[in-house]
Design a protein around this motif. Structure first.
Motif, PDB file in Angstrom:
ATOM      1  N   VAL B 124       0.814  -1.223   0.000  1.00 35.02           N
ATOM      2  CA  VAL B 124       0.000   0.000   0.000  1.00 35.02           C
ATOM      3  C   VAL B 124       0.844   1.268   0.000  1.00 35.02           C
ATOM      4  O   VAL B 124       0.624   2.157  -0.808  1.00 35.02           O
ATOM      5  N   TYR B 129       1.248   6.118   6.833  1.00 38.94           N
ATOM      6  CA  TYR B 129       0.054   5.949   5.987  1.00 38.94           C
ATOM      7  C   TYR B 129      -0.587   7.285   5.623  1.00 38.94           C
ATOM      8  O   TYR B 129      -0.980   7.510   4.479  1.00 38.94           O
ATOM      9  N   PRO B 132       2.437   9.402   3.207  1.00 35.61           N
ATOM     10  CA  PRO B 132       3.378   8.372   2.757  1.00 35.61           C
ATOM     11  C   PRO B 132       4.538   8.923   1.938  1.00 35.61           C
ATOM     12  O   PRO B 132       4.390   9.918   1.242  1.00 35.61           O
ATOM     13  N   LYS B 133       5.663   8.211   2.083  1.00 31.84           N
ATOM     14  CA  LYS B 133       6.811   8.560   1.252  1.00 31.84           C
ATOM     15  C   LYS B 133       6.562   8.076  -0.174  1.00 31.84           C
ATOM     16  O   LYS B 133       6.750   8.810  -1.124  1.00 31.84           O
ATOM     17  N   VAL B 134       6.191   6.843  -0.271  1.00 32.24           N
ATOM     18  CA  VAL B 134       5.850   6.287  -1.578  1.00 32.24           C
ATOM     19  C   VAL B 134       4.445   5.699  -1.495  1.00 32.24           C
ATOM     20  O   VAL B 134       4.152   4.872  -0.640  1.00 32.24           O
ATOM     21  N   ARG B 135       3.605   6.179  -2.367  1.00 30.86           N
ATOM     22  CA  ARG B 135       2.239   5.673  -2.388  1.00 30.86           C
ATOM     23  C   ARG B 135       2.159   4.596  -3.479  1.00 30.86           C
ATOM     24  O   ARG B 135       2.430   4.863  -4.645  1.00 30.86           O
ATOM     25  N   LEU B 136       1.785   3.381  -3.104  1.00 27.04           N
ATOM     26  CA  LEU B 136       1.700   2.272  -4.055  1.00 27.04           C
ATOM     27  C   LEU B 136       0.231   2.031  -4.446  1.00 27.04           C
ATOM     28  O   LEU B 136      -0.663   2.643  -3.857  1.00 27.04           O
ATOM     29  N   PRO B 137      -0.004   1.167  -5.457  1.00 27.78           N
ATOM     30  CA  PRO B 137      -1.375   1.059  -5.996  1.00 27.78           C
ATOM     31  C   PRO B 137      -2.474   0.725  -4.986  1.00 27.78           C
ATOM     32  O   PRO B 137      -3.577   1.237  -5.086  1.00 27.78           O
ATOM     33  N   GLY B 138      -2.241  -0.150  -4.042  1.00 30.14           N
ATOM     34  CA  GLY B 138      -3.320  -0.465  -3.097  1.00 30.14           C
ATOM     35  C   GLY B 138      -3.378  -1.952  -2.810  1.00 30.14           C
ATOM     36  O   GLY B 138      -2.699  -2.737  -3.458  1.00 30.14           O
ATOM     37  N   PRO B 139      -4.183  -2.336  -1.860  1.00 31.17           N
ATOM     38  CA  PRO B 139      -4.107  -3.711  -1.346  1.00 31.17           C
ATOM     39  C   PRO B 139      -4.618  -4.798  -2.278  1.00 31.17           C
ATOM     40  O   PRO B 139      -4.380  -5.984  -2.020  1.00 31.17           O
ATOM     41  N   ASP B 168       5.195  -0.835   6.992  1.00 25.00           N
ATOM     42  CA  ASP B 168       4.568   0.468   7.242  1.00 25.00           C
ATOM     43  C   ASP B 168       3.044   0.397   7.186  1.00 25.00           C
ATOM     44  O   ASP B 168       2.349   1.287   7.669  1.00 25.00           O
ATOM     45  N   TYR B 169       2.546  -0.641   6.568  1.00 31.85           N
ATOM     46  CA  TYR B 169       1.095  -0.816   6.449  1.00 31.85           C
ATOM     47  C   TYR B 169       0.848  -2.309   6.296  1.00 31.85           C
ATOM     48  O   TYR B 169       1.512  -2.956   5.482  1.00 31.85           O
ATOM     49  N   ILE B 170      -0.074  -2.839   7.067  1.00 30.95           N
ATOM     50  CA  ILE B 170      -0.350  -4.286   6.944  1.00 30.95           C
ATOM     51  C   ILE B 170      -1.473  -4.484   5.930  1.00 30.95           C
ATOM     52  O   ILE B 170      -2.642  -4.263   6.230  1.00 30.95           O
ATOM     53  N   SER B 171      -1.107  -4.870   4.722  1.00 32.43           N
ATOM     54  CA  SER B 171      -2.168  -5.185   3.747  1.00 32.43           C
ATOM     55  C   SER B 171      -2.447  -6.688   3.744  1.00 32.43           C
ATOM     56  O   SER B 171      -3.478  -7.126   3.246  1.00 32.43           O
TER      57      SER B 171
END
Lengths: 302, 273, 302, 272
Positions: B124, B129, B132-139, B168-171
């Motif tokens: 994510v 959250y 975010p430093k890098v925002r990725l597409p999503g879960p 950094d985020y539990i997807s």
């Protein structure tokens, strides 16, 4: 008094005018497949503001709306350009805090659309347990199964003001069909449309009602779900459209490359969107050769 | 016979596939990410079917139980080709949901930007959250897989940015806290350097085998947390000639899977080793 | 090399998977495509104390109730449709030998869908202020955590076995219906998905290549299926979509025989207990040649 | 001779309640008189409305959504095969049909019942109490869903004291006695062989609206099992016009598939 049946076929511009600033807009299609891009362009051209956009699996549709500053909040399980990489505008806006993005898993997003579509107040899921999907507490609450005592997460139903979808064909009354040979994923589009108060569908072709009647099992949205139909051939471009045409990887790479900077994105939008007064003008810029290259000529077995 | 890293991983993974179960492979994106998330699992799946698991099936997005021999594999992974891919069932998403929620999914193949000591995965964002430093597409469906699949197999790049103490985020939920979740959690992590599993007593990741030619030092230096290291660590069993022959002649002769040729964005994992 | 597992079973062996006291869900609806051959075999094996689930039942329930197999039954309907009341059902429910739990169609479907989606319960407003609530199973009220609205909580159905009749399948259990079919039949999919084990009878077992040529017809992929039994006219005397009609003659005969318990015993002796093999029943009904008079479309594509 | 049948009179009366651009529901029904009241007459009513003031009105007959209703398109039988081939715009899974109810997209739902009480509660489940059951009927079907969600409900029943009762033995569809939490509007119209009734908004109680030509108010009171609200002046139900009768007899239902249930192969007439 004798009255006429309602003809729901309208222009792209009229369809765009059905959307208001601040609306919750659900967008059908998934990844790089069959997003209603003609309508997305029109929303951008009409400079809609503060939209909340909802989807389950999104790409250039979300990225363009976010880049063009139409969006306040967005919900999905994915925003990216799939085969050609990440969605640059989406990343920029979320990283800079300009857009609130609410993450859902695929099932949670679909559960929420189904809850909306079936009139349920919420869906039950265990998917968000012990992970960070619960970081948006206003959309999810814990509930207890009165029979077993099990804890469940209630996911609030999506109830968009409007849903937009691109489909294969429809009659002027709003009976919408998808080709029988299609990605079965597309069934989700039906839930998305059914969850909304109003539905606009762009189509590859308008057919006579007789043709709809000949193939009723292919009608995925009957007219009473549909408020407006817009004729937009290649209306998903550069996304693919089932057996009809391919993902335009060439144009998608161009979009990706130009969107890497804010300036580049503005240049792209000026060239392809703002300076086109309608979808036909955009397609002229893409060029007949390019469109022919992605077109498939399968016979659809009905 | 000499073999590539992709081949080594595909063969190793195929050994852990059980007859009669179902595996989930996403439709994937492109390039290296595709090789890890889709290409290697697809080849491992067919190899397992041919060698020891004839009743094993895969769900490839909406394509259920496709024919996995090379001559049936489509030229591209674009929609018109996918629809024409011979398979036993084309299913709705609704259907796919039921399969997960009803506990019928055996292996979820996954790949993420981060994986931590407890097997939590993140696709994510990198950084905080909210900011975010890098925002990725999503879960995507990763939380669903982690909640419901009997076993998750992670295929990862091996470096300190990817293997972190805490994601950094539990997807995808790992093994530390699974109260109320029906699935079995993460079973293995396959990387460019090694195979890892999890210590059931501590729930932490532990080294299981080192790929031939790699060193323990390399692994420790490229892991961002303290990996449990048993006293004796074997080498990953090299691919044998029969397996390589099957891969190169019957399963993937034109490298659609292992070099992502099918995506039209070809790549290889080797340059990163 | 190990061979793939065939799920083809003999009628007797398939039904011997059902135990006394099991909860059995039955596909089909009204007098349409209930798996009547499977139902008769349950009666012939003299299963006892069953609990039956269906969304809309007919002769299937009536026969099992009349044969003394049933302790409890849930449905929105039990009747013979054009042919009037289901007399065995009436007698035994009126005399309280069988507990019948009334629920609406949507509640039945909700309970099947909840199980099919792995939920332990679901909520509905439908039972509010109706006598459905006199059953203890409909007395848990829960509030929507988002709106505070009251809903009735309902436990998911968790049948031990589901029995359904379909058009065709391969030996591995990939089950298909022709796309031209009653769309109602989608319920059978949820019913099958709700159960721990699924026994399906089909008109014809086909080669796997036939399945592969028409993958969108596969409504139940093999992972749900435990046994496939080839039983042509397996729904008889029920109709089977466009394949064959309801057998009017047998329907009237059944109605006549079920007027009194004594007469119904004779029906059971002749058509159920007296037919150890499925062929015996077909022969009693005049054989395939006579039955072909009710045939309509073939299984092939038009 | 009055020149029209009871079924024609009721169809014309019911058609006045069909609104444009709404969805109307009838079940697939069973056979005989019950079928005429629950399916045949309402279908003709909707088709009449389509020819007149409601061209966008649609009908859902089970899974057949928006079929062509003029006689030339209507199959000769209502068996499954014929229903599947009935020209229509959409064939929907039940999932969709139930979703349609729950979303409040159902305008007018046509119902029939074994009992209807003064508040408009319906019963199609059983006669007698749970402990002392006299007649066990087939069950709720989707009637409970309609009771909860339909905007309006029209019920057609026989006018006698067994049917129109003080209180039903089982509420399969909730009337106006208690609708707390239910989104639908409940019953609005009761059609019988003697009269037309509606409900008084302030009390939710059934009241006489009109009596059919030739029927006396006393006759209605005599045959109602509870105290019906009788306004000071009760008009006569308007008889069908010549044009309406011509439309029914020449275009909509010349073969009496609907108004005499001939499509079910179990023909009947409403007159006793």
């Amino acid at each position: 008094m004798k009255m006429e049946r309602i003809n729901k076929l309208i222009t792209l511009k009229q369809a765009g005018e059905m959307i208001s600033d601040g609306d919750k807009v659900a967008i059908a299609g998934s990844l790089i497949r069959r997003h209603p891009m003609a309508l997305v362009h029109e929303i951008v051209r009409q400079k809609k503001k503060n939209l909340t956009i909802l989807g389950w699996n999104n790409g250039i549709d979300f990225d363009m709306l976010i880049g063009a500053e139409c969006v306040k909040e967005a919900h999905s399980s994915y925003v990216g350009l799939s085969n050609v990489g990440l969605a640059p505008n989406f990343r920029r806006a979320v990283q800079e805090g300009k857009v609130r993005f609410v993450d859902h898993s695929e099932t949670c997003a679909i559960d929420k659309f189904r809850a909306g579509a079936t009139g349920a107040p919420y869906a039950l899921s265990k998917t968000p347990l012990h992970n960070d999907l619960q970081k948006n507490p206003e959309y999810q609450k814990e509930v207890t199964d009165p029979f077993t005592g099990e804890k469940w997460i209630a996911l609030e139903a999506f109830r968009p003001n409007i849903a937009i979808m691109h489909a294969h064909r429809a009659d002027i009354y709003g009976n919408v069909q998808l080709d029988p040979q299609r990605m079965m994923d597309n069934e989700t589009d039906i839930l998305i449309c059914k969850s909304a108060d109003k539905v606009i569908v762009t189509v590859e072709e308008i057919v006579e009602e007789e043709e709809i009647i000949r193939t009723p099992a292919q009608t995925v949205l009957s007219k009473f779900f549909v408020d407006a139909v817009v004729l937009a051939p290649y209306g998903a471009h550069p996304n693919s459209c089932d057996l009809r045409y391919d993902f335009d990887i060439q144009h998608s790479r161009l979009y990706r490359d130009m969107s890497l900077s804010q300036e580049g994105f503005i240049e792209y939008m000026d060239k392809y969107v703002y300076s086109s007064s309608n979808w036909e003008e955009y397609l002229e810029k893409i060029g007949k050769d390019r469109l022919d290259a992605i077109t498939r000529t399968d016979i659809i077995r009905r | 016979m000499k073999y590539t890293l992709e081949e080594l991983l595909a063969v190793e993974i195929s050994r852990h596939i059980k007859d009669g179960e179902m595996g989930f492979v996403g439709v994937g994106t492109g390039g290296e990410a595709f090789i890890r998330a889709v290409g290697i699992p697809a080849v491992a799946s067919r190899l397992a079917q041919l060698c020891h698991a004839p009743n094993y099936t895969i769900m490839f997005g909406p394509i259920l139980d496709p024919v996995l021999d090379a001559e049936s594999i489509p030229e591209t992974n674009f929609e018109p080709d996918l629809i024409r891919w011979p398979c036993r069932s084309q299913i709705t998403v609704e259907e796919a949901l039921c399969i997960f929620k009803r506990g019928k999914m055996g292996i979820g193949f996954a790949s993420g930007a981060q994986i931590d000591a407890y097997g939590n995965m993140n696709i994510v964002c990198v950084g905080e959250y909210k900011n975010p430093k890098v925002r990725l597409p999503g879960p995507l469906a990763q939380p669903d897989h982690a909640a419901h699949a009997k076993r998750v197999f992670a295929i990862q790049k091996h470096d300190c940015r990817t293997l972190v103490e805490k994601v950094d985020y539990i997807s995808a939920t790992g093994n530390q806290n699974r109260e109320g979740l029906a699935g079995g959690g993460i079973a293995f992590v396959f990387t460019d350097l090694a195979v890892m599993d999890f210590n059931p007593d501590t729930d932490r990741m532990r080294l299981r085998s080192i790929h031939p030619g790699k060193t323990l030092k390399q692994i420790i230096e490229n892991t961002g947390f303290e990996l449990e290291i048993p006293e004796k660590v074997p080498f990953t069993q090299p691919s044998d000639d029969r397996d390589l022959e099957l891969i190169r002649t019957r399963i993937d002769p034109s490298k659609k899977w292992l070099n992502a040729e099918i995506t039209k964005e070809p790549a290889t994992l080797e340059k990163n080793v | 090399m190990i061979q793939r597992t065939s799920k083809v079973k003999k009628l007797k062996d398939a039904i011997s998977m059902i135990a006394d006291g099991d909860k059995v869900a039955i596909g089909g609806s009204l007098i349409r495509r209930a798996p009547m051959a499977l139902v008769r075999e349950i009666a012939r094996q003299r299963k006892r104390e069953l609990t039956l689930y269906s969304w809309s039942a007919g002769m299937d329930y009536d026969l099992l109730i009349g044969a003394g197999c049933v302790k409890e039954a849930w449905s929105s309907y039990c009747g013979l449709f054009q042919f009037g009341m289901a007399m065995n059902f009436r007698r035994k429910v009126e005399s309280e030998e069988v507990r019948f739990v009334d629920l609406s169609e949507s509640c039945a479907k909700d309970k099947f869908r909840a199980a099919a989606f792995g939920q332990t319960f679901c909520v509905s407003k439908v039972p509010l202020h109706t006598s459905m609530m006199e059953n203890p199973e409909f007395q848990s009220i829960i509030e929507c955590p988002f709106t505070g609205e009251k809903y009735v909580a309902m436990e998911a159905y968790h049948p031990d076995v589901a029995i359904i009749h379909a058009h065709r399948a391969d030996q591995y259990g990939n089950v298909q219906w022709k796309p031209i079919r009653m769309m109602d039949n989608e319920c059978d999919i949820l019913i099958a998905k709700s159960a721990k084990k699924v026994i399906v009878s089909v008109e014809k077992i086909v080669d796997e290549s036939v399945i592969i040529n028409n993958p969108t017809w596969t409504m139940l992929p093999k992972m749900y299926i435990n046994a496939v039994v080839e039983l042509p006219y397996g729904a008889h005397p029920n109709s089977c979509d466009t394949l064959y009609d309801f057998d009017l003659e047998h329907g009237r005969l059944y109605r006549e025989y079920s007027q009194t318990p004594e007469k119904f015993k004779k029906y059971l002796e002749k058509y159920v207990y007296g037919c150890p093999e499925y062929e015996d029943y077909l022969n009693l009904c005049g054989g395939i040649e006579t039955l072909s008079k009710i045939s309509r479309d073939t299984l092939e594509v038009e | 001779m009055q020149g029209y049948t009871l079924a024609e009179l009721l169809a014309v009366e019911a058609s006045k309640y069909v609104k444009d651009d709404e969805m109307n529901f009838v079940g697939i029904g069973t056979g005989g008189q019950a079928w005429i009241m629950a399916v045949g007459m309402p279908t003709v009513a909707v088709c009449l409305a389509q020819h007149d003031h409601a061209p966008n009105a649609t009908l859902m007959i089970g899974p057949v959504l928006d079929p062509l209703l003029d006689d030339i398109y209507v199959p000769d039988a209502n068996w499954e095969y014929d229903l599947i081939h009935w020209p229509c715009r959409c064939q929907i899974p039940l999932e969709d049909a139930l979703g349609i109810f729950r979303q409040g997209r159902l305008g007018l739902s046509f119902a029939s019942a074994a009992q209807v009480d003064k508040y408009g509660n319906f019963n199609i489940a059983r006669i007698g109490t749970k402990e002392n059951m006299k007649v066990r009927l087939p069950g709720c079907l989707a009637q409970t869903d309609h009771g909860a969600y339909a905007n309006r409900i029209c019920v057609t029943v026989r006018h006698n004291r067994r049917t129109l009762v003080e209180h039903v033995d089982f509420i399969s569809s909730a009337g106006h006695e208690n609708r707390e939490g239910l989104p639908g509007g409940g019953p609005v119209l009761v059609l019988t062989d003697k009269a037309v009734m509606d409900f008084e908004p302030s009390t939710g109680l059934m009241r006489l609206k009109s009596v059919h030509p030739g029927v006396k108010v006393e006759d209605v009171i005599e045959n109602t099992g509870f105290s019906l609200i009788i306004p000071s002046s009760v008009p006569e139900t308007s008889p069908p016009t010549k044009e309406e009768l011509q439309l029914i007899r020449e275009v909509i239902d010349p073969k009496r598939k609907f108004l005499e249930a001939r499509i079910t192969q179990e023909a009947a007439v409403l007159e006793e």
